[in-house]
Design a protein around this motif. Structure first.
Motif, mmCIF file in Angstrom:
data_model
loop_
_atom_site.group_PDB
_atom_site.id
_atom_site.type_symbol
_atom_site.label_atom_id
_atom_site.label_comp_id
_atom_site.label_asym_id
_atom_site.label_seq_id
_atom_site.Cartn_x
_atom_site.Cartn_y
_atom_site.Cartn_z
ATOM 1 N N SER A 112 -17.482 -44.909 79.342
ATOM 2 C CA SER A 112 -17.540 -44.783 77.834
ATOM 3 C C SER A 112 -19.301 -44.762 77.715
ATOM 4 C CB SER A 112 -17.279 -45.664 76.340
ATOM 5 O OG SER A 112 -18.099 -45.339 75.207
ATOM 6 N N GLU B 105 -20.695 -50.246 70.211
ATOM 7 C CA GLU B 105 -20.066 -50.666 70.357
ATOM 8 C C GLU B 105 -19.436 -49.150 72.118
ATOM 9 O OE1 GLU B 105 -18.660 -50.236 66.477
ATOM 10 O OE2 GLU B 105 -20.588 -51.239 67.385
ATOM 11 N N TYR B 106 -19.725 -48.473 71.938
ATOM 12 C CA TYR B 106 -20.196 -47.607 72.560
ATOM 13 C C TYR B 106 -19.936 -48.434 74.218
ATOM 14 C CZ TYR B 106 -19.085 -43.794 69.367
ATOM 15 O OH TYR B 106 -17.697 -43.695 67.254
ATOM 16 N N GLY C 46 -18.089 -51.901 75.876
ATOM 17 C CA GLY C 46 -16.899 -51.922 76.187
ATOM 18 C C GLY C 46 -16.699 -52.577 77.592
ATOM 19 N N THR C 47 -14.910 -52.787 78.156
ATOM 20 C CA THR C 47 -14.909 -53.900 79.493
ATOM 21 C C THR C 47 -13.855 -52.684 80.451
ATOM 22 O OG1 THR C 47 -12.824 -54.663 78.491
ATOM 23 C CG2 THR C 47 -15.573 -56.036 78.615
ATOM 24 N N GLY D 187 -14.730 -48.794 79.412
ATOM 25 C CA GLY D 187 -15.342 -49.391 79.001
ATOM 26 C C GLY D 187 -16.894 -48.662 79.943
#
Length: 225
Positions: free
Chosen positions: A77, A65-66, A69-70, A74
């Motif tokens: 990250s 998930e890291y 992101g958008t 995101g």
């Protein structure tokens, strides 16, 4: 790789100047070749502190998930964790634990340093929990040494539930002497060998961290990292 160099030439010195972590035994980390960095786990920032103070790049696994992101957040990250050299691993896979170990072996087979927490997840009460044998599987399968690490006070730098590290106290990172398990490579009693090796690694970590031992496995809380 470019962002990694930026992290270590700009971000790392700045972070060390701000949080001033103490480091002992950095010379114990082999300069080349595959090596496992096996540490206790007290805080989310552990996976940031070790790569920032280690004398060579240390790769940790990170939740996919890291990297997914958008938008600006995101992208930031993703750039941050890629800069640390983290490898994304989906947690929803049916073979999640084995997939993580295989990803770690891939890092070691490339002659790189791979960081792992044998306890499996963070300690919520400060005690050192029993190690899971994945670390021994890696040591025997990749045939690489293990450097035990004892982290002290990282849970005070970034207490569980907080997102911003505090400025004090100063965390301590102790790198122990490299452990050679080549005498176990060809053992037939593989399960027993993994247990013995894991216990030996955890004993070395305990001596470095000074933690009380729990004597049981640490079960992963829901949504824990």
């Amino acid at each position: 790789m470019l962002f990694y160099h930026f992290m270590h030439r700009v971000v790392a010195p700045t972070s060390r100047a701000i949080w001033r972590p103490r480091v002992e035994g950095a010379d114990n980390v082999p300069k080349t070749g595959g090596v496992i960095i096996a540490s206790n786990h007290m805080s989310f920032c552990d996976s940031l502190v070790i790569p920032l103070v280690a004398p060579r790049q240390v790769t940790f696994l990170a939740k996919a998930e890291y990297f997914e992101g958008t938008g600006i957040r995101g992208a930031a990250s993703r750039a941050f964790f890629e800069g640390l050299g983290a490898v994304p691993v989906p947690r929803s896979e049916n073979r999640g634990a084995m997939a993580a170990l295989e990803a770690g072996k891939g890092v070691l087979d490339q002659g790189r340093a791979f960081g792992i927490y044998p306890e499996g997840t963070r300690s919520l009460d400060g005690r050192l929990y029993r190690g899971r044998t994945g670390v021994a599987w890696l040591a025997l399968t990749a045939r690489v040494p293990v450097v035990p690490v004892g982290l002290v006070d990282t849970e005070k730098v970034q207490p569980i539930g907080t997102k911003i590290p505090k400025f004090s106290p100063k965390a301590l990172v102790r790198f122990g002497e490299a452990m050679d398990f080549s005498a176990h490579y060809d053992r037939k009693d593989v399960g027993k060998a993994r247990r013995e090796i894991t216990d030996e690694i955890m004993e070395a970590i305990q001596k470095l961290s000074g933690q009380e031992t729990a004597g049981v496995y640490n079960e992963r809380p829901v949504e824990d990292a």
